[in-house]
Write an enzyme that holds these catalytic residues in place. Structure first.
Site, PDB file in Angstrom:
ATOM      1  CD  GLU A  28      19.412  29.806 -21.813  1.00 26.04           C
ATOM      2  OE1 GLU A  28      18.908  28.679 -21.757  1.00 26.04           O
ATOM      3  OE2 GLU A  28      20.510  30.018 -22.349  1.00 26.04           O
ATOM      4  CE  LYS A  46      21.447  27.564 -27.528  1.00 27.57           C
ATOM      5  NZ  LYS A  46      22.596  26.958 -26.849  1.00 27.57           N
ATOM      6  CG  ASP A  70      18.883  28.795 -25.412  1.00 25.26           C
ATOM      7  OD1 ASP A  70      18.962  30.031 -25.540  1.00 25.26           O
ATOM      8  OD2 ASP A  70      19.793  28.093 -24.919  1.00 25.26           O
ATOM      9  CG  ASP A  90      23.750  29.918 -25.529  1.00 26.08           C
ATOM     10  OD1 ASP A  90      22.530  29.656 -25.373  1.00 26.08           O
ATOM     11  OD2 ASP A  90      24.537  29.149 -26.116  1.00 26.08           O
ATOM     12  NE  ARG A 130      24.944  28.774 -16.448  1.00 22.46           N
ATOM     13  CZ  ARG A 130      26.121  28.245 -16.774  1.00 22.46           C
ATOM     14  NH1 ARG A 130      27.225  28.674 -16.180  1.00 22.46           N
ATOM     15  NH2 ARG A 130      26.212  27.297 -17.670  1.00 22.46           N
ATOM     16  CG  ASP A 137      17.407  24.891 -23.264  1.00 19.84           C
ATOM     17  OD1 ASP A 137      17.966  23.961 -22.659  1.00 19.84           O
ATOM     18  OD2 ASP A 137      17.834  26.051 -23.270  1.00 19.84           O
ATOM     19  CE  LYS A 157      17.961  25.854 -19.912  1.00 17.73           C
ATOM     20  NZ  LYS A 157      19.254  25.446 -20.492  1.00 17.73           N
TER      21      LYS A 157
END
Length: 511
Positions: free
Chosen positions: A353, A281, A274, A351, A355, A292, A269
């Site tokens: 995202e 967030k 993010d 959020d 996956r 991230d 990933k």
């Protein structure tokens, strides 16, 4: 793009007087009746004198403790540093205790040039642990500080390890491996620590090319046009809200005699920042979201380490890179996207995202029919709730997760196997798409793993490709104080575990 200062590692079998240093590090353990000086190159008289004053000096033997004393001529050093190794289980310090103590000492002695480590190291395994800890401890991220700043201390440049196992082929191999692992972990740390204004999808792809130069690694980059043409809907959807378009990077290491080698694919990933997208967030701690992309950085560094070590396995990393931003172009909750596999996903929370980009990477990896797929990601806050900030979660097929757990134990990295309960799959049902990107809140880490499993393909015989998911949301980024060989901020968690796993795969294929 960035540089890491690396400590040179060497070993000597005897007589530190011939090897002048700024500090000689000697181990102290926590004994049942107080601190105990471990075997050292000190004369019996000096060792007895120091042992008798340990309590007065404040040397407890606790892990991460360090007490400095004036040097003595017999060691040809300016400083004697008494480093705690903690409580001993058995006759002596374990490799992990040596690894952490050496890393802690080298980290705390930053500002010195040459450090000699005189922990008890009778075997090549002990030497390897000490060297690895030293390589990891000699790290700091100072790219954006004034060089003259009082807060900026140069890392230790040279480490000399005292061990009777020195001057052997096993010792040479241990030092070489430790140097490669140190470089791989520290590269991951630096990528994670870079500000998102400098590390974004295109520059991350450029960094992969730069890091792979001179190695038997092929780098292929998908830009936004190719991603759209080839159906990578997950990566495109996450990245569409940013002015910086997404990228997919494939890094392939092929060893000699590749036809006989196992093929392992890593999917990482790579969300370079993010915000949460439209499902934004909270402002508090959003700065930490530059980390991230730690999974993609770890996957890339693992491939590079495999190439440097000449591991006899074909290793391919898929770096799924995007910046998750809110804008007029961003994906919305209730959008439906079609991923590389052809499976549609209803986006209930933008959020969640990671996956989505991973779904595309897992599908692409599956198309090549590898022997196993391992994905690594800072995927869920639920992993931190369940396992804390230092333990990675392992999910997937037992054949892969068991081997990863054994590798993690061997490297002293905390990891724990978690289940993927079938009943949680129903929470991902969507009334309008094949699957939703979030499910019920309880068991969120496990539900995320179940989502990813949907995108792992089958072998040519119809059986699922062996797969494991590593959630490093906790251990990949240290917001607390430094400890052992682990610095603040980016940690490089699980890189060493992945390398050891690959070594095991290669050894198994060769046997």
């Amino acid at each position: 793009m960035f540089t890491n200062a690396e400590a040179s590692l060497s070993a000597v079998a005897r007589d530190l007087r011939k090897h002048p240093s700024d500090a000689v590090v000697i181990g102290v353990a926590q004994g049942p009746e107080g601190p105990v000086l471990l075997d050292s190159p000190l004369s019996a008289k000096n060792a007895e004198a120091i042992q008798g004053t340990l309590a007065v000096l404040g040397a407890t033997g606790a892990a991460d403790s360090l007490v400095r004393l004036p040097g003595v001529p017999e060691l040809n050093t300016q400083i004697i540093a008494l480093a705690g190794v903690g409580k001993l289980d058995g006759d002596g310090a374990s490799p992990e205790q040596l690894r952490r103590a050496s890393g802690s000492a080298v980290r705390q002695l930053a500002g010195l040039t040459t450090v000699a480590l005189a922990f008890p190291a009778p075997t090549a395994d002990d030497l390897a642990a000490i060297a690895e800890g030293a390589a990891l401890g000699a790290y700091s991220y100072t790219e954006h500080r004034k060089r003259s700043s009082a807060a900026t201390k140069r890392n230790v440049a040279r480490v000399v390890i005292l061990s009777p196992a020195a001057d052997s082929a096993a010792a040479d191999a241990a030092l070489a491996r430790a140097a490669v692992l140190g470089r791989a972990v520290n590269t991951t740390r630096s990528l994670v620590n870079m500000p998102p204004s400098q590390l974004f999808p295109a520059s991350f792809a450029d960094a992969a090319k730069e890091l792979a130069k001179g190695l038997p690694i092929k780098i292929t980059v998908w830009d936004e046009k190719r991603l759209e043409k080839e159906g990578f809907g997950g990566i495109l959807a996450v990245g569409q809200g940013s002015a910086r378009p997404p990228r997919l990077v494939k890094a392939e290491y092929t060893p000699s005699q590749a036809s006989k080698a196992s093929s392992i694919h890593l999917v990482g990933k790579g969300i370079t920042f993010d915000t949460g997208g439209i499902s934004i967030k909270p402002a508090a701690k959003m700065d930490e979201m530059k980390s991230d992309m730690a999974g993609a950085a770890s996957a890339l560094a693992t491939v590079i380490a495999a190439a440097r070590l000449g591991i006899r396995a074909k290793v391919t990393a898929w770096l799924c890179i995007a910046e998750n931003m809110p804008s007029g172009n961003a994906q919305r909750p209730s959008d439906v996207i079609v991923t590389r596999s052809g499976m549609s996903v209803e986006v209930l929370n933008t959020d969640a995202e990671g996956r989505l980009v991973m779904a595309d990477g897992l599908a692409a990896a599956s198309e090549e029919g590898p022997d196993a797929i391992i994905d690594i990601a800072t995927l869920t806050g639920a992993a931190i709730i369940a396992l804390g900030t230092r333990t990675a979660g392992l999910m997937g097929d037992a054949a892969v997760t068991d081997a990863l757990k054994a590798a993690a134990d061997g490297e002293g990295e905390a990891a724990w196997a978690m289940p993927l309960p079938d009943e949680l799959r129903a929470g991902l049902d969507s009334p309008i798409a094949d699957i939703a990107n979030v499910g019920d809140k309880p068991g969120g880490m496990l539900t995320a793993g179940i989502f990813l499993r949907e995108f792992v393909g089958d072998r040519t015989d119809g059986t699922p490709i062996p797969w494991a998911h590593i959630d490093i949301a906790g251990p990949s980024y240290n917001t607390g104080s430094a400890y052992g060989h682990t610095p603040k901020l980016g940690t490089g968690a699980m890189v060493r575990t992945l390398v050891r796993y690959l070594e095991g795969v290669a050894d198994g294929a060769a046997s």
